[in-house]
Every structure is written in structure tokens, then in C-alpha cells.
Design a protein around this motif. Structure first.
Motif, PDB file in Angstrom:
ATOM      1  N   GLU A 360       0.836  -1.201   0.000  1.00  0.00           N
ATOM      2  CA  GLU A 360       0.000   0.000   0.000  1.00  0.00           C
ATOM      3  C   GLU A 360       0.878   1.261   0.000  1.00  0.00           C
ATOM      4  O   GLU A 360       0.602   2.212  -0.744  1.00  0.00           O
ATOM      5  CB  GLU A 360      -0.902  -0.026   1.230  1.00  0.00           C
ATOM      6  CG  GLU A 360      -2.152   0.770   1.011  1.00  0.00           C
ATOM      7  CD  GLU A 360      -3.052   0.736   2.235  1.00  0.00           C
ATOM      8  OE1 GLU A 360      -3.068  -0.289   2.934  1.00  0.00           O
ATOM      9  OE2 GLU A 360      -3.720   1.743   2.483  1.00  0.00           O
ATOM     10  N   ASN A 361       1.951   1.232   0.789  1.00  0.00           N
ATOM     11  CA  ASN A 361       2.856   2.390   0.823  1.00  0.00           C
ATOM     12  C   ASN A 361       3.476   2.628  -0.547  1.00  0.00           C
ATOM     13  O   ASN A 361       3.603   3.769  -1.001  1.00  0.00           O
ATOM     14  CB  ASN A 361       3.970   2.174   1.856  1.00  0.00           C
ATOM     15  CG  ASN A 361       3.428   2.286   3.272  1.00  0.00           C
ATOM     16  OD1 ASN A 361       2.317   2.784   3.471  1.00  0.00           O
ATOM     17  ND2 ASN A 361       4.178   1.807   4.246  1.00  0.00           N
ATOM     18  N   ALA A 362       3.869   1.533  -1.195  1.00  0.00           N
ATOM     19  CA  ALA A 362       4.500   1.658  -2.521  1.00  0.00           C
ATOM     20  C   ALA A 362       3.539   2.329  -3.490  1.00  0.00           C
ATOM     21  O   ALA A 362       3.929   3.225  -4.245  1.00  0.00           O
ATOM     22  CB  ALA A 362       4.906   0.276  -3.041  1.00  0.00           C
ATOM     23  N   PHE A 363       2.278   1.937  -3.455  1.00  0.00           N
ATOM     24  CA  PHE A 363       1.320   2.527  -4.385  1.00  0.00           C
ATOM     25  C   PHE A 363       0.939   3.955  -3.996  1.00  0.00           C
ATOM     26  O   PHE A 363       0.688   4.781  -4.862  1.00  0.00           O
ATOM     27  CB  PHE A 363       0.098   1.626  -4.568  1.00  0.00           C
ATOM     28  CG  PHE A 363       0.334   0.637  -5.677  1.00  0.00           C
ATOM     29  CD1 PHE A 363       0.193   1.010  -6.999  1.00  0.00           C
ATOM     30  CD2 PHE A 363       0.761  -0.657  -5.396  1.00  0.00           C
ATOM     31  CE1 PHE A 363       0.456   0.132  -8.040  1.00  0.00           C
ATOM     32  CE2 PHE A 363       1.025  -1.543  -6.418  1.00  0.00           C
ATOM     33  CZ  PHE A 363       0.869  -1.160  -7.755  1.00  0.00           C
ATOM     34  N   SER A 364       0.957   4.247  -2.707  1.00  0.00           N
ATOM     35  CA  SER A 364       0.665   5.628  -2.299  1.00  0.00           C
ATOM     36  C   SER A 364       1.766   6.561  -2.788  1.00  0.00           C
ATOM     37  O   SER A 364       1.512   7.721  -3.117  1.00  0.00           O
ATOM     38  CB  SER A 364       0.585   5.736  -0.771  1.00  0.00           C
ATOM     39  OG  SER A 364      -0.363   4.846  -0.288  1.00  0.00           O
ATOM     40  N   ALA A 365       3.007   6.042  -2.842  1.00  0.00           N
ATOM     41  CA  ALA A 365       4.151   6.891  -3.230  1.00  0.00           C
ATOM     42  C   ALA A 365       4.366   6.913  -4.744  1.00  0.00           C
ATOM     43  O   ALA A 365       5.256   7.621  -5.232  1.00  0.00           O
ATOM     44  CB  ALA A 365       5.408   6.372  -2.533  1.00  0.00           C
ATOM     45  N   LEU A 366       3.585   6.179  -5.478  1.00  0.00           N
ATOM     46  CA  LEU A 366       3.797   6.051  -6.930  1.00  0.00           C
ATOM     47  C   LEU A 366       3.477   7.364  -7.651  1.00  0.00           C
ATOM     48  O   LEU A 366       2.436   7.972  -7.397  1.00  0.00           O
ATOM     49  CB  LEU A 366       2.883   4.931  -7.456  1.00  0.00           C
ATOM     50  CG  LEU A 366       2.939   4.612  -8.934  1.00  0.00           C
ATOM     51  CD1 LEU A 366       4.180   3.774  -9.249  1.00  0.00           C
ATOM     52  CD2 LEU A 366       1.700   3.824  -9.356  1.00  0.00           C
TER      53      LEU A 366
END
Ligand SMILES: Cc1ncc(COP(=O)(O)O)c(C=O)c1O
Length: 450
Positions: A360-366
Motif C-alpha cells: 500500500e505504501n508503494a502505491f501511495s508513493a507512486l
């Protein structure tokens, strides 16, 4: 609760007895990797996978009762071996002198190999409107219409469900059509061993398939290579000796040295499946649904066609699947599959909260780009020049794909995953087929030597 683990217990006792191992394997149980002690061979009492009468049969019977099948047999060489066994077994029970099969086109390469070895003729079910390489959804009405216009009925129908992006066929509907024509339904359920343990089972055997293979290792905590071949109770009402014949069928293709590490892993999995697994599975499905919802809030389109497989449509944020996979890798996340458009993630109850948070963090930072449309090349109807067997066993040469127009495909070029052939052995490599190969970045191909 199911607590009997006869294969695992046998090996534990063997280790406790501190025997001098004057037999294979050559490591003698001395640890290099760390697992050698448990890696035994067919010593007295250890049974034999390909003719099991002892502890292996006992463990397979436990698996059969857990999956509610007529019988279940283990494979230590994946669904690749189980599906070959399934085809040979179906062939053994068919009345026709030349076994023919009707298969949805998105087969795994192992199916093509089995058809060559067993000289099976295949009629392909193709769905021009929806097909990509990975998916070939066939609805029951379409199957019924196809069967109606066939002069010679096939002996079996073969479907891959779930497919690599998680799409699932209407197995119940397809089974009804098959059974109305007295045809067996065979399902490659490599990706769906867990489906039996959902609140409402979606496992092919429970929905009417006659035979199916499951890669236990793909979705259950089993060592790579562990798989099942399941035979339905319906099939057992009509045919006898299915267990014995399945073993004989497997012997045609399998190593005579099945891995006891994998067998113990399958054995222990029985206890795992019967001790709270359905509850854990339910929770993971809930977690995945809320993850999908959170992705939606970030305007990222994703699908849970299959409860444990999250397929992300990377076009929705302007990236390719492979580009997104590379980004995730930097964030310490390795996905199952990626192509030009999609990214597939497989989760099980063995994934912990950290995995979900990282994701989820990876996609929030995308950093998103502009969304774009999919443009799949249309899968053309295959043009057959000779049988799969003739072409696959012929002398062949490897040539660059762009030079292959007009040649006959010998050994299909596949990228793995998903190991699905674009052209099958014996088919003519037309300009359209070669364009699709280019789309999937296939550089070379084996063609029949002229
Ligand atoms: C649809 C399908 N069938 C069969 C197989 C072969 O399974 P295994 O790796 O267990 O041999 C795979 C492997 O990825 C697959 O995706």
C-alpha cells in the motif's frame, strides 16, 4: 481435525533410529542445505509414489477426504506432471480409437507436450472478442454451440481456470454441457488448490469437473513441485480402478525418484488445511478486498477475479505491468507476473501484515502517468499444417521470429510465466501470429526443418 501425517512421521522415526544410510541419496542425510536429513528414498516402509500401497496411499487418502474427491494422487513434479497424467487417464477411459480433445486456447505448455507424447488431436476453443494470451473465457453457451457444429464429438473438454490473471470459468455450466454430451470435463486448476476451502467452494471438482490438477505449491504452504491430481466422485461412479490407473498413467511421465521432501510437505499440508485454514483464508480474502478498495481510492484499477489474486491494471496509471514490477522490486516487493498492461500479485494467509503495508505504501508513493488504452492484437485462428506430435518431434531449427513467416512451429516459444504458447506445434507461423510474438517480446522460435 486431521492430525495424521504418515509420511512425515515415517521420516521422523527413521531419523531418530540413527541408521547408516547405505542407500541413495548421496548426501546421506548430512546437512549442506539444511534439509538433507529429511530427504530419503524408497527404503523399506517408505512406500512408492507410483505404486503406493502404504504411507503415501494413506496420506493421499487423507488429502482425498479433505478435498472431497473419489481419489487424490500426489505429484512431486507440479501440475506439469499432474496434467499429463490427467490426459493419459482420460484417454484410458475413452472408447474412441483416436482420443480427441477440445481445449480453450490458453493452455500451459505442459498440455502441448502431453499431446505430443500421447499423440492427441486438439480442436481449439478460441474467443476472438476477449482473448489475450493469458485468458480465453469460454461460456457454457459457446461451448454448447461449438459442440453442436462439430461433426465428430471430442472425448474431453479441457479448460484452464483460474487463468494467470485470475479469471475463472463457469465450471458448473461447462460441466453441465459436457455431461449432457457424455464428455469428460478436465480442468487445469493449477492456480486454485485453495478454492475448495472458501466459505462456498469454487473448486472445479465441487462444481462438476471430472478431473483436475492443482499446484499445491502455488497457493498452499507446500514446497515447489507439490501438486494434486483429483478424480471426482461422479467419474468414479462410472469408471473403476481410477486410483491404480492414475498411478500407471503418472508412471509414463514421472521420475522414478519422487522427492520425499515434497511428499512430506504435501503430507503436512493436510494437517494445515484441517486446522483453521478456512478461517485464515477468509481473513486474507477480506484483507485483499480492503486493499483493493484502498487502491481504488488512489484511482488504481484492480481486480479480484479470483479471491487470492490481485490483478492490477497498470494502464489506469499510465505504466506498463513490467515497469510497475520494476518499481515494486525497488520497494522490496516481487510480484508473480507482469506484462505490457497487467501486474499479478498472489497472496495467501502466509503473507503477513508487513507485506500488505509495504504494498500500500508503494502505491501511495507512486508517481502516476497518463492513463492509456489497451491494444491487444487479435488472436488469429490457428492454421494447422500437421499434428502436434509430428511437429514437436520433427527435426527443427531455431530462427529469429521475424524470419519465420510461413514456417511450421516445432517447439513453441514461451515466456515463463505464463508459459502459454502463442503458436502451437504444427501450426503455420503467419504474419499475424508473428506480430503477436513481437508484442510479447519473443525473439526466436523453433521451426520444423524443411
Ligand atoms: C495454468 C497453469 N497450468 C499448469 C502449470 C504448471 O504447474 P507446475 O508449475 O505446478 O508444474 C502452470 C504453472 O505456472 C500454470 O500456470
Amino acid at each position: 481435525m486431521q492430525t495424521k501425517t504418515p509420511i512425515y512421521d515415517f521420516v521422523s522415526e527413521y531419523i531418530q533410529n540413527d541408521m547408516s544410510r547405505l542407500h541413495m541419496p548421496g548426501h546421506k542425510g548430512k546437512n549442506v542445505l539444511g534439509c538433507e536429513e529429511r530427504d530419503i528414498t524408497e527404503i523399506d516402509g517408505a512406500d512408492y509414489l507410483l505404486k503406493s500401497e502404504g504411507i503415501i496411499k494413506e496420506s493421499e487418502t487423507i488429502a482425498s477426504s479433505l478435498f472431497d474427491t473419489a481419489c487424490t494422487i500426489y505429484s512431486t513434479e507440479g501440475s506439469t506432471l499432474a496434467l499429463k497424467t490427467m490426459l493419459r487417464l482420460a484417454m484410458q477411459y475413452s472408447d474412441s480409437s483416436h482420443f480427441r480433445i477440445l481445449a480453450a486456447r490458453n493452455v500451459h505448455i505442459g498440455f502441448v507436450h502431453a499431446c505430443a507424447l500421447l499423440d492427441i488431436d486438439v480442436d481449439w476453443l478460441i474467443n476472438e472478442e476477449l482473448d489475450s494470451l493469458t485468458s480465453c473465457m469460454i461460456i457454457p453457451e459457446r461451448l454448447a454451440a461449438f459442440l453442436k457444429q462439430m461433426e465428430e464429438k471430442p472425448d474431453a473438454v479441457y479448460i484452464t481456470s483460474p487463468d494467470y490473471v485470475g479469471k475463472m470459468a463457469d465450471i458448473r455450466g461447462l460441466a453441465e454441457v459436457c455431461h449432457a454430451h457424455n464428455i469428460l470435463l478436465l480442468v487445469d486448476n493449477a492456480h486454485g488448490a485453495y478454492l475448495h476451502f472458501l466459505e462456498t467452494s469454487l473448486h472445479p471438482i465441487d462444481l462438476g469437473a471430472d478431473l483436475c490438477c492443482d499446484s499445491a505449491h502455488k497457493t498452499l504452504p507446500v514446497l515447489t513441485g507439490g501438486a494434486y491430481l483429483h478424480v471426482s466422485k461422479r467419474m468414479a461412479q462410472t469408471y473403476c480402478d481410477l486410483y491404480e490407473n492414475a498411478k500407471k498413467a503418472m508412471s509414463l511421465f514421472a521420475s522414478t525418484s519422487p522427492s520425499y521432501l515434497i511428499l512430506q510437505s504435501l503430507d503436512l499440508c493436510n494437517t494445515y488445511l484441517s486446522s483453521g485454514f478456512p478461517e485464515q483464508l477468509k481473513n486474507t480474502c477480506i484483507d485483499l478486498t480492503s486493499l483493493k478498495n484502498r487502491l481504488e481510492q488512489l484511482h488504481i484499477r484492480s481486480y479480484l477475479y479470483e479471491p487470492l489474486k490481485l490483478t492490477i491494471d497498470c494502464t489506469s496509471f499510465g505504466m506498463s505491468g513490467t515497469e510497475t514490477a520494476a518499481y515494486l522490486r525497488q520497494k522490496h516487493i516481487e510480484c508473480e507476473y507482469a506484462d505490457n498492461y497487467d501486474l499479478v500479485l498472489m497472496m495467501t494467509p502466509k503473507n503477513d501484515i508487513r507485506d500488505f503495508i509495504r504494498f500500500e505504501n508503494a502505491f501511495s508513493a507512486l508517481t502516476k502517468k497518463t492513463a492509456f488504452q489497451r491494444d491487444f492484437p487479435v488472436m488469429p485462428k490457428p492454421i494447422k499444417a500437421c499434428s502436434i506430435r509430428e511437429a514437436l518431434l520433427a527435426n527443427s531449427i531455431t530462427i529469429p521470429t521475424e524470419e519465420a513467416e510461413g514456417c511450421i512451429c516445432a517447439c513453441p516459444s514461451v515466456s515463463c510465466p505464463p508459459a502459454i504458447p502463442i503458436a502451437v506445434s504444427g501450426e503455420i507461423l503467419t504474419k499475424e501470429v508473428l506480430q503477436i510474438m513481437k508484442f510479447y517480446h519473443i525473439q526466436t522460435i523453433d521451426v520444423v526443418r524443411k
